[in-house]
Design a protein around this motif. Sequence first.
Motif, PDB file in Angstrom:
ATOM      1  N   ASN A   1       0.859  -1.172   0.000  1.00 16.34           N
ATOM      2  CA  ASN A   1       0.000   0.000   0.000  1.00 16.34           C
ATOM      3  C   ASN A   1       0.899   1.227   0.000  1.00 16.34           C
ATOM      4  O   ASN A   1       2.089   1.107  -0.304  1.00 16.34           O
ATOM      5  CB  ASN A   1      -0.952  -0.024   1.205  1.00 16.34           C
ATOM      6  CG  ASN A   1      -0.215  -0.256   2.523  1.00 16.34           C
ATOM      7  OD1 ASN A   1       0.932   0.162   2.690  1.00 16.34           O
ATOM      8  ND2 ASN A   1      -0.861  -0.936   3.452  1.00 16.34           N
ATOM      9  N   THR A   2       0.362   2.374   0.332  1.00 19.36           N
ATOM     10  CA  THR A   2       1.181   3.581   0.277  1.00 19.36           C
ATOM     11  C   THR A   2       2.227   3.622   1.391  1.00 19.36           C
ATOM     12  O   THR A   2       3.153   4.436   1.338  1.00 19.36           O
ATOM     13  CB  THR A   2       0.318   4.851   0.360  1.00 19.36           C
ATOM     14  OG1 THR A   2      -0.297   4.926   1.656  1.00 19.36           O
ATOM     15  CG2 THR A   2      -0.753   4.853  -0.721  1.00 19.36           C
ATOM     16  N   LEU A   3       2.096   2.752   2.371  1.00 15.83           N
ATOM     17  CA  LEU A   3       3.041   2.719   3.486  1.00 15.83           C
ATOM     18  C   LEU A   3       4.239   1.828   3.226  1.00 15.83           C
ATOM     19  O   LEU A   3       5.234   1.894   3.944  1.00 15.83           O
ATOM     20  CB  LEU A   3       2.329   2.261   4.763  1.00 15.83           C
ATOM     21  CG  LEU A   3       1.197   3.178   5.250  1.00 15.83           C
ATOM     22  CD1 LEU A   3       0.469   2.542   6.426  1.00 15.83           C
ATOM     23  CD2 LEU A   3       1.736   4.547   5.629  1.00 15.83           C
ATOM     24  N   GLY A   4       4.162   0.960   2.209  1.00 16.66           N
ATOM     25  CA  GLY A   4       5.291   0.097   1.902  1.00 16.66           C
ATOM     26  C   GLY A   4       4.874  -1.253   1.364  1.00 16.66           C
ATOM     27  O   GLY A   4       3.687  -1.514   1.114  1.00 16.66           O
ATOM     28  N   VAL A   5       5.869  -2.121   1.187  1.00 16.49           N
ATOM     29  CA  VAL A   5       5.649  -3.481   0.692  1.00 16.49           C
ATOM     30  C   VAL A   5       5.671  -4.425   1.883  1.00 16.49           C
ATOM     31  O   VAL A   5       6.665  -4.530   2.589  1.00 16.49           O
ATOM     32  CB  VAL A   5       6.747  -3.880  -0.316  1.00 16.49           C
ATOM     33  CG1 VAL A   5       6.523  -5.313  -0.800  1.00 16.49           C
ATOM     34  CG2 VAL A   5       6.765  -2.913  -1.487  1.00 16.49           C
ATOM     35  N   GLN A   6       4.551  -5.105   2.097  1.00 14.39           N
ATOM     36  CA  GLN A   6       4.461  -6.007   3.236  1.00 14.39           C
ATOM     37  C   GLN A   6       4.892  -7.438   2.896  1.00 14.39           C
ATOM     38  O   GLN A   6       5.368  -8.166   3.758  1.00 14.39           O
ATOM     39  CB  GLN A   6       3.024  -6.026   3.786  1.00 14.39           C
ATOM     40  CG  GLN A   6       2.614  -4.744   4.491  1.00 14.39           C
ATOM     41  CD  GLN A   6       2.234  -3.622   3.528  1.00 14.39           C
ATOM     42  OE1 GLN A   6       1.479  -3.831   2.594  1.00 14.39           O
ATOM     43  NE2 GLN A   6       2.776  -2.428   3.756  1.00 14.39           N
ATOM     44  N   ALA A   7       4.753  -7.841   1.631  1.00 10.84           N
ATOM     45  CA  ALA A   7       5.145  -9.196   1.233  1.00 10.84           C
ATOM     46  C   ALA A   7       5.269  -9.276  -0.284  1.00 10.84           C
ATOM     47  O   ALA A   7       4.629  -8.514  -1.008  1.00 10.84           O
ATOM     48  CB  ALA A   7       4.132 -10.224   1.726  1.00 10.84           C
ATOM     49  N   VAL A   8       6.125 -10.204  -0.748  1.00  7.43           N
ATOM     50  CA  VAL A   8       6.306 -10.466  -2.178  1.00  7.43           C
ATOM     51  C   VAL A   8       6.166 -11.957  -2.415  1.00  7.43           C
ATOM     52  O   VAL A   8       6.801 -12.764  -1.733  1.00  7.43           O
ATOM     53  CB  VAL A   8       7.694  -9.998  -2.669  1.00  7.43           C
ATOM     54  CG1 VAL A   8       7.878 -10.344  -4.146  1.00  7.43           C
ATOM     55  CG2 VAL A   8       7.870  -8.501  -2.449  1.00  7.43           C
TER      56      VAL A   8
END
Length: 278
Positions: A46-53
């Motif tokens: 989201n706009t806060l960052g990448v939580q998982a790939v």
Amino acid sequence: MVSIYKALTIAGSDSGGGAGIQADLKTFQELNVYGMSAITAVTAQNTLGVQAVFPMSSEALMKQLESIGSDLEPDAVKTGMLFSTEIIQIVAEKVEQHQWHNLIIDPVMIAKGGSPLLQQEAIQSVIRYLLPLALITTPNLPEAEILTGMSILTLGNREEAAKIIHQMGSRYVVVKGGHDDTTDQVVDLLYDGQSYVYMENTRIKTKHTHGTGCTYSAAITAELAKGTSVLEAVQTAKHFIQAAIEDQLGIGAGHGPTNHFAYQRRQRGEVHASHSFR
């Protein structure tokens, strides 16, 4: 009968919709090009960052590319987040097999929030397998530093970096200047192996710049799919991304996405006030 131009994006999925294939497909649509996609990875972000790939399997990516190659010949192809050496090799193999031209390499390496989007060992694979196939490579300043192994502090450094990347095989190089916040101008450099073209825009003071690199390269891809020259494609993309940043959506608590509607709304003469989409 009206010609239908087609563009393919080979990239990761951004669940927040601001970057990756979502940004690419929105940009293709706004520039009147039919968009197709081959997903290399699914991200939770989201706009806060990448939580998982979550990378796609080799078979999953290969099948997507084979399906497109057997039926829907793209007029231009761009790559974004490729994540691993294995994925890079598959993409290079399929580009060569199907003789896809107008290949634009956006060497996505780091997310806006700092999360790595390309494994360290895959960087050399980009240089070895993809750059020799590229019509245009579009690194930002940090990506250009990683590709060349040099520090880029001056315009002269940018010219030298563009020359090195061209020598790696890319016919054209666009070194984007958005990360240089020491100036009120964003200066991009286009190099064709012989001469340099500088393009400037006024810097917009905003944190809502998520997906700018994806959107910029997608706009170049769409214009090339329609048969425009490289210089014209880059100039249009420059206008497209400037509008997308200026007429910001203002959504999300972090680095918000750009406004993919903005360029066409301006072309139609519609007036758009920032944040009116909230």
